[in-house]
Design a protein around this motif. Structure first.
Motif, short mmCIF file in Angstrom:
data_model
loop_
_atom_site.label_atom_id
_atom_site.label_comp_id
_atom_site.label_asym_id
_atom_site.label_seq_id
_atom_site.Cartn_x
_atom_site.Cartn_y
_atom_site.Cartn_z
N TYR A 4 -15.37 20.72 -13.71
CA TYR A 4 -15.59 19.32 -13.32
C TYR A 4 -16.86 18.76 -13.96
CZ TYR A 4 -11.94 19.96 -9.85
OH TYR A 4 -10.75 20.20 -9.24
N ILE A 5 -17.91 19.57 -14.00
CA ILE A 5 -19.15 19.12 -14.64
C ILE A 5 -18.94 18.92 -16.13
CG2 ILE A 5 -21.54 19.77 -15.16
CD1 ILE A 5 -21.54 21.30 -12.47
N ALA A 6 -18.26 19.86 -16.78
CA ALA A 6 -18.00 19.74 -18.21
C ALA A 6 -17.12 18.53 -18.50
CB ALA A 6 -17.34 21.01 -18.74
N GLY A 7 -16.10 18.31 -17.68
CA GLY A 7 -15.25 17.14 -17.86
C GLY A 7 -16.00 15.84 -17.68
N THR A 8 -16.89 15.80 -16.69
CA THR A 8 -17.71 14.60 -16.47
C THR A 8 -18.62 14.34 -17.66
OG1 THR A 8 -17.67 15.00 -14.09
CG2 THR A 8 -19.38 13.53 -14.92
N LEU A 9 -19.24 15.39 -18.19
CA LEU A 9 -20.10 15.22 -19.37
C LEU A 9 -19.31 14.75 -20.58
CD1 LEU A 9 -22.41 18.35 -19.04
CD2 LEU A 9 -23.06 15.97 -18.71
N LEU A 10 -18.12 15.28 -20.77
CA LEU A 10 -17.29 14.86 -21.89
C LEU A 10 -16.88 13.39 -21.77
CD1 LEU A 10 -15.01 17.99 -22.28
CD2 LEU A 10 -16.76 17.22 -23.87
N ILE A 11 -16.51 12.97 -20.57
CA ILE A 11 -16.11 11.57 -20.36
C ILE A 11 -17.30 10.63 -20.52
CG2 ILE A 11 -15.27 9.93 -18.64
CD1 ILE A 11 -13.40 12.21 -17.68
N LEU A 12 -18.46 11.02 -19.97
CA LEU A 12 -19.66 10.19 -20.15
C LEU A 12 -20.06 10.09 -21.62
CD1 LEU A 12 -21.92 11.27 -17.16
CD2 LEU A 12 -20.90 9.03 -17.54
N GLY A 13 -20.00 11.20 -22.33
CA GLY A 13 -20.33 11.19 -23.76
C GLY A 13 -19.38 10.32 -24.55
N ALA A 14 -18.09 10.39 -24.23
CA ALA A 14 -17.12 9.53 -24.91
C ALA A 14 -17.37 8.07 -24.58
CB ALA A 14 -15.70 9.94 -24.52
N GLY A 15 -17.78 7.80 -23.35
CA GLY A 15 -18.11 6.42 -22.96
C GLY A 15 -19.29 5.87 -23.74
N ALA A 17 -20.26 6.89 -26.70
CA ALA A 17 -19.81 6.71 -28.08
C ALA A 17 -18.99 5.43 -28.21
CB ALA A 17 -18.99 7.92 -28.53
N LEU A 18 -18.18 5.12 -27.20
CA LEU A 18 -17.41 3.88 -27.20
C LEU A 18 -18.34 2.67 -27.15
CD1 LEU A 18 -14.65 2.40 -27.01
CD2 LEU A 18 -14.90 2.59 -24.51
N VAL A 19 -19.35 2.73 -26.30
CA VAL A 19 -20.32 1.63 -26.22
C VAL A 19 -21.04 1.44 -27.55
CG1 VAL A 19 -22.52 0.97 -25.14
CG2 VAL A 19 -20.64 1.78 -23.73
N ALA A 20 -21.36 2.55 -28.22
CA ALA A 20 -22.01 2.45 -29.53
C ALA A 20 -21.09 1.76 -30.54
CB ALA A 20 -22.39 3.84 -30.03
N GLY A 21 -19.82 2.13 -30.54
CA GLY A 21 -18.87 1.49 -31.47
C GLY A 21 -18.70 0.01 -31.18
N ILE A 22 -18.61 -0.35 -29.91
CA ILE A 22 -18.49 -1.76 -29.55
C ILE A 22 -19.76 -2.52 -29.95
CG2 ILE A 22 -18.32 -3.36 -27.59
CD1 ILE A 22 -16.49 -1.25 -26.26
N GLN A 41 -25.07 6.46 -29.36
CA GLN A 41 -24.25 7.44 -30.09
C GLN A 41 -24.87 8.82 -29.99
OE1 GLN A 41 -25.30 8.85 -33.26
NE2 GLN A 41 -23.49 10.08 -33.41
N THR A 42 -26.18 8.92 -30.14
CA THR A 42 -26.86 10.20 -30.04
C THR A 42 -26.74 10.77 -28.64
OG1 THR A 42 -28.42 9.55 -31.77
CG2 THR A 42 -29.06 11.38 -30.37
N LEU A 43 -26.97 9.94 -27.63
CA LEU A 43 -26.84 10.41 -26.25
C LEU A 43 -25.40 10.83 -25.96
CD1 LEU A 43 -28.05 10.93 -23.48
CD2 LEU A 43 -27.63 8.53 -22.94
N GLY A 44 -24.45 10.07 -26.45
CA GLY A 44 -23.04 10.42 -26.25
C GLY A 44 -22.69 11.75 -26.88
N LEU A 45 -23.16 11.97 -28.09
CA LEU A 45 -22.88 13.25 -28.74
C LEU A 45 -23.54 14.41 -28.00
CD1 LEU A 45 -21.63 14.83 -31.08
CD2 LEU A 45 -23.77 14.49 -32.31
N LEU A 46 -24.76 14.22 -27.53
CA LEU A 46 -25.44 15.28 -26.80
C LEU A 46 -24.74 15.59 -25.48
CD1 LEU A 46 -29.18 14.43 -27.49
CD2 LEU A 46 -27.80 16.24 -28.51
N LEU A 47 -24.22 14.57 -24.81
CA LEU A 47 -23.46 14.81 -23.58
C LEU A 47 -22.16 15.57 -23.87
CD1 LEU A 47 -23.93 11.43 -21.70
CD2 LEU A 47 -24.88 13.65 -21.06
N ILE A 48 -21.49 15.20 -24.95
CA ILE A 48 -20.27 15.91 -25.34
C ILE A 48 -20.59 17.35 -25.69
CG2 ILE A 48 -18.50 16.06 -27.14
CD1 ILE A 48 -18.43 12.99 -27.10
N LEU A 49 -21.67 17.57 -26.42
CA LEU A 49 -22.06 18.94 -26.77
C LEU A 49 -22.44 19.75 -25.53
CD1 LEU A 49 -24.13 18.31 -30.02
CD2 LEU A 49 -21.83 19.26 -29.83
#
Length: 107
Positions: A4-15, A17-22, A41-49
């Protein structure tokens, strides 16, 4: 629980990254686009990692994740600085919109 923690981090990181693209598409000028391209984008990638590191089983996988995170943290600020500097020097930045600190004369 780790899933659940890993999934939350992945979703937050993707979010992030989406905000960066927008932000890159919606912001009007170079400096604001550059900010959107580097900060979220950097924060998103670090959360995904971080989410990937929680799910990784092998020490080799975790080592690669750490190397990618370090490389991202070292290159993103430098590249953003160089793009901003080049844009400022070539006149792509409206200097009148920048808030400069005026230093009073001491004479």
């Amino acid at each position: 629980m780790i899933d659940y923690i890993a999934g939350t981090l992945l979703i937050l990181g993707a979010g992030f990254a989406l905000v960066a693209g927008i932000g890159i598409l919606r912001f009007p000028e170079l400096l604001t686009r550059m900010h959107a391209a580097t900060k979220p984008q950097t924060l998103g990638l670090l959360l995904i990692l971080a989410g990937l590191a929680l799910r990784a089983q092998d020490l080799g996988d975790i080592t690669v994740i750490v190397v990618v995170a370090i490389f991202q943290m070292l290159t993103a600020p430098v590249s953003a600085h160089m793009v901003g500097r080049a844009a400022f020097r070539t006149g792509f930045v409206d200097k009148s919109r920048l808030n400069a600190i005026e230093i009073p004369d001491k004479s």
